[in-house]
Structures are given as C-alpha cells and as structure tokens.
Scaffold this motif. Sequence first.
Motif, short mmCIF file in Angstrom:
data_model
loop_
_atom_site.label_atom_id
_atom_site.label_comp_id
_atom_site.label_asym_id
_atom_site.label_seq_id
_atom_site.Cartn_x
_atom_site.Cartn_y
_atom_site.Cartn_z
N GLY A 252 0.81 -1.21 0.00
CA GLY A 252 0.00 0.00 0.00
C GLY A 252 0.84 1.26 0.00
O GLY A 252 1.66 1.49 -0.89
N GLY A 253 0.66 2.08 1.01
CA GLY A 253 1.42 3.32 1.14
C GLY A 253 1.37 3.78 2.58
O GLY A 253 0.79 3.11 3.44
N ILE A 254 1.98 4.93 2.85
CA ILE A 254 2.04 5.40 4.24
C ILE A 254 1.00 6.48 4.52
O ILE A 254 1.04 7.14 5.55
N GLU A 255 0.05 6.66 3.58
CA GLU A 255 -0.99 7.64 3.79
C GLU A 255 -2.02 7.13 4.80
O GLU A 255 -2.02 5.97 5.18
N VAL A 256 -2.93 8.04 5.18
CA VAL A 256 -3.95 7.69 6.16
C VAL A 256 -4.87 6.60 5.63
O VAL A 256 -5.22 6.56 4.45
N ILE B 180 -4.87 -0.83 20.59
CA ILE B 180 -5.09 0.58 20.28
C ILE B 180 -5.05 0.71 18.77
O ILE B 180 -4.02 0.44 18.15
N LEU B 181 -6.18 1.11 18.17
CA LEU B 181 -6.27 1.22 16.72
C LEU B 181 -6.24 2.70 16.34
O LEU B 181 -7.21 3.44 16.55
N SER B 182 -5.12 3.13 15.80
CA SER B 182 -4.92 4.52 15.42
C SER B 182 -4.68 4.60 13.91
O SER B 182 -4.83 3.62 13.19
N ASP B 183 -4.29 5.78 13.43
CA ASP B 183 -4.02 5.93 12.00
C ASP B 183 -2.95 7.00 11.79
O ASP B 183 -2.50 7.66 12.73
N ALA B 184 -2.55 7.19 10.54
CA ALA B 184 -1.41 8.05 10.24
C ALA B 184 -1.66 9.52 10.56
O ALA B 184 -0.72 10.23 10.92
N ILE B 185 -2.90 9.98 10.43
CA ILE B 185 -3.18 11.39 10.76
C ILE B 185 -2.96 11.63 12.25
O ILE B 185 -2.17 12.50 12.66
N PRO C 181 -11.46 5.99 0.35
CA PRO C 181 -10.34 5.04 0.27
C PRO C 181 -9.04 5.66 0.78
O PRO C 181 -8.93 6.88 0.90
N PRO C 182 -8.04 4.83 1.09
CA PRO C 182 -6.78 5.32 1.64
C PRO C 182 -6.21 6.49 0.85
O PRO C 182 -6.21 6.47 -0.38
N SER C 183 -5.74 7.49 1.59
CA SER C 183 -5.07 8.71 1.10
C SER C 183 -6.03 9.78 0.64
O SER C 183 -5.60 10.90 0.35
N ILE C 184 -7.33 9.50 0.56
CA ILE C 184 -8.33 10.50 0.17
C ILE C 184 -8.88 11.15 1.44
O ILE C 184 -9.61 10.51 2.20
N ILE C 185 -8.50 12.42 1.68
CA ILE C 185 -8.90 13.10 2.91
C ILE C 185 -9.89 14.22 2.59
O ILE C 185 -9.55 15.17 1.91
#
Length: 360
Positions: A114-118, A168-173, A334-338
């Motif tokens: 994938g990638g390192i985006e949110v 603990i479920l977190s994310d890149a943001i 989807p991932p990386s779309i903010i």
Amino acid sequence: MKNKKILAKGVEAIAFGALEANCKCYFGYPITPQNEIPEIMAQELPKRGGIFLQAESELSAINMVLGAVATGKRAMVSSSSPGISLMCETFSYLAGLELPAVIVNVMRGGPGLGGIEVSQGDYFQAVKGGGHGDYHFLILAPYNAQEAYELTAKAFELAEKYRNPVMILSDAILGQMKEPLILKKLKIKEYPKDDWALTGAKGRPARFIRSLFLNSQELRDHNLRLQKKYRAMQKDIKYENQVDKEDEIIVVAFGSMARICKEACQNLKNKGYPVGFFRPITLFPYPAKPIQKLIKNSGKKLKFLVSEFNCGQMVEDVKISVEGKAEVISLPYPPSIIPFPEDIEKRIKKCLRSSHIQKV
C-alpha cells in the motif's frame, strides 16, 4: 506527577501512556508511521527498570510479548498494517492463552504494501480477528493525542481485568499530527496475577496455561467461556454521543475521520440542520445498544451516515446494530483521500434531501 502540558504527536502520546501505565517491556520492529513509539520506549524504559528490545522481525516481537506477559509483566508491541498482519497467528495464541498483552496498530494504506498515507482499512482485521479461531481483542480507537495517552494507559488495566489482549487502533493522521497533550497522573488499576502468571514454581504448586485442548468437551467449554468474557466486556464500552431528539440524520465515524465529521456536524447544527454525531471509541465490543437506544428514543425515521477512511467496513457493524429499523448509508474514503469538513457537509445535506449516496 504534576500535570505537564506539551506538544506531542499521537504516537508519542501512546508511548507516554504506556509509560504512565508502568509498562515494563517493549518489543518491536521499525515501520512508518509509528517509529516514534520505539524511539521513546528505547530512551525511557531502561531509566524505569524496564526492557526495550528491537526484534529482528514483527514475528519475533509479538512472540517476545507473549513470553513477557505470560510471566505477569506489562508488555506492549507497536507496528503498522503490514507488520500487524505478520503477527496475526500469535494474536490467536494470545487470546487462546488469555494473556493481557497491549498491541498498537497505527494504520497505513493497503492492501499489500500500500502506502504510508492515512487509512482505516484494518478495521475488519482488528474487530473480527486477523488470526484463526473464535476470538476477539478489546479494541480502543482514540481520536486525539489526549485520548491516545489516556486510552493506552487504560488498555493495560483492561487487558489485565479480562485477561485478554487489547489493541489501540490509530491511524497516520492522529499518529503524526502534533497537538497539545497534558501528561497527568492516571488511576490505572493493577489486577492480581497470582493464579496464572508463570513466575517459577519454587515454594508453590506449578501453574500451566495452554491453548491446546485435544479433548473435544474441553475445547468447547474453553470457547464458550471466552465468548462469555467477550460479552462481559460490554460493561467497558466507550462512545461519544452528540445526538438530540429532533435529529434526522446521525453521522457515525471513528478515529481521525471522526474529527472531520464532528466539525461538519457542528457547523450544520449551528445553521439549524437536524444532524447528530456518534463516535464509537470502543470498536469491539461495538456500542450497538447505545445506537439502538438512539432509534428507540427518536420520534423520527433516522438515517445513519457512516464515514470512514476505507471502502466501507465499520458500516457493516452499524447496519447490524440498527437491526433494520433505520437506513444506513455508507460514505467511504479510500486510503489517502482526505475530505474537508465542507465535503462532509455537502454529503449530509444531500442525504437529508434524498438517498443518492451509496446505500449498504
């Protein structure tokens, strides 16, 4: 410890929360976007009489955690999506052995590398169980640095209370965004481990923990007991509820997406729109009863708009929760779309007018 206000990333808050809970062992392997956690643990744990060890792989790290918590020590591992996938076999063993480990997943985009985006694409893996068998972790999803600090500390207490892994479920943001954090003394309870921890049998009867049951009746009873424990976790469900009786649509989101949706809901509420906001903090067990109560107490036919940084996962748990008594609409990113709050506002307005958004 006096309250101390600092500027910190979400992943740094997680590390400080683990230290506040008197975590004694950290094992891990580097992966973006959570590398600040092992950096802080490497610096701080030795000062506090703890152990930091960078393992040669994620597989080694999670099995070191298993060994440490089996002796009654508070231990943690952190990683991100692909690394978490590598640990899933041992997740099943931790649950089967009923060991109180704390696992942190700072999600990144997938599938594959994938990638390192949110992304919040690991929701299914977390709440449904990525390993084999009928097991669950208790899942906590913070949405700011303060919650990341406090929920991580609380995770160690809950893990011991239920003798069960907590994630603990977190994310890149959240993981990489800096914001104010108050480091304060927390009341984190420690539970006795005298009846199960493997500390050496000198001067006492031997103890034995296992997840292998070759007798079919024993395996059945073990699974039924685990399910009873998972139901008991309902007592520790956490959620945020900003819903008024006159609201016609309720926006449901967790983690970083909840911050965007909450602002959108507040903006529309201030303009007179009948919009409520509901944020699950505990993702397993899912707060189904509070959602059902919202429907029961409403005099209107409600719509639930579920927004998340994936292609539509938590929306399934919302649909199960409403039991067919309300319309559930999926708003996936989807991932990386903010999205901006304004984007969410437009979708909410559209939903109030019609049902043009993708339905589940």
